[in-house]
Design a protein around this motif. Sequence first.
Motif, PDB file in Angstrom:
ATOM      1  N   ASP A 195       0.839  -1.198   0.000  1.00 56.98           N
ATOM      2  CA  ASP A 195       0.000   0.000   0.000  1.00 56.98           C
ATOM      3  C   ASP A 195       0.877   1.252   0.000  1.00 56.98           C
ATOM      4  OD1 ASP A 195      -2.251  -1.517   0.001  1.00 56.98           O
ATOM      5  OD2 ASP A 195      -2.998  -0.876   1.951  1.00 56.98           O
ATOM      6  N   TYR A 196       0.265   2.399  -0.335  1.00 54.23           N
ATOM      7  CA  TYR A 196       0.992   3.666  -0.361  1.00 54.23           C
ATOM      8  C   TYR A 196       0.501   4.561   0.774  1.00 54.23           C
ATOM      9  CZ  TYR A 196       1.579   2.062  -5.204  1.00 54.23           C
ATOM     10  OH  TYR A 196       1.832   1.304  -6.325  1.00 54.23           O
ATOM     11  N   ARG A 252      -3.664   6.578   3.658  1.00 48.39           N
ATOM     12  CA  ARG A 252      -3.267   5.264   3.129  1.00 48.39           C
ATOM     13  C   ARG A 252      -4.085   4.965   1.882  1.00 48.39           C
ATOM     14  NH1 ARG A 252      -1.129   0.449   6.368  1.00 48.39           N
ATOM     15  NH2 ARG A 252      -1.147  -1.289   4.903  1.00 48.39           N
ATOM     16  N   ASP A 301      -4.858   2.145  -1.372  1.00 45.56           N
ATOM     17  CA  ASP A 301      -4.737   0.825  -1.966  1.00 45.56           C
ATOM     18  C   ASP A 301      -4.331   1.002  -3.436  1.00 45.56           C
ATOM     19  OD1 ASP A 301      -5.420  -1.591  -3.444  1.00 45.56           O
ATOM     20  OD2 ASP A 301      -6.569  -2.231  -1.697  1.00 45.56           O
ATOM     21  N   GLN A 346      -9.061   5.064  -0.395  1.00 45.48           N
ATOM     22  CA  GLN A 346      -8.296   5.959   0.468  1.00 45.48           C
ATOM     23  C   GLN A 346      -8.800   5.864   1.909  1.00 45.48           C
ATOM     24  OE1 GLN A 346      -8.282   9.916  -1.365  1.00 45.48           O
ATOM     25  NE2 GLN A 346      -8.765   8.952  -3.320  1.00 45.48           N
TER      26      GLN A 346
END
Length: 206
Positions: free
Chosen positions: A133-134, A144, A146, A152
């Motif tokens: 994840d970012y 965060r 996906d 989000q």
Amino acid sequence: DVSPARWIQFRIGINLGDVIIEENDIFGDGVNVAARLEVLAEPGGTLLWAGYGEIWRIDPQARSLTPILSGTPLQRPLGLAWAPNGDLLIVDQLAAALLRWNETAGFSIVASGDLIGTPGRPPTKVTVLPDGDYVVLRNGSPLRIDPDTGAQSEYSANVTQAIALEVAADGDLVYVTSTSTSNGEIRRISGPAATPQTLLAVGPLH
């Protein structure tokens, strides 16, 4: 002569932009973009942000410029990072979006609108978590994302005024936050729904 194994190789990022000079230090978007390019450059390499969404590689020996990113929709890219598959991740502050780029497929939008586009809280940095994840830092508050669905998740409302943020080996976020005009804390949080833990209270932040 020194063997290549013993060379000290530098990375260089070059950007033309506005900066703020304060005593012996400089700040501003111009510095931020150059710093991101420096991290992305190969050892011994130089990357140039040419504006209008173009990044060029400079080869001083061949005296040549090679475009590695051009014809892009970028407006003000402040956050650059590599995805695990080698794609370039770009957070664009003015577009309020997280984009993905590679030489074959070009650009695609990972996330935009919703939370990442909250007025007054533009995205400024992207980091990849161990699970893929970012995490996007946006004006003092992390988000965060996906990478597959673009979903989000906002971290706890207590995660505010984050000045610096890093990802721990287990995926937790460790960040410095300003609690007042004269004090701050180093905190750790494991996920969007978790409660931050204070690791260290520190004195005045400058």
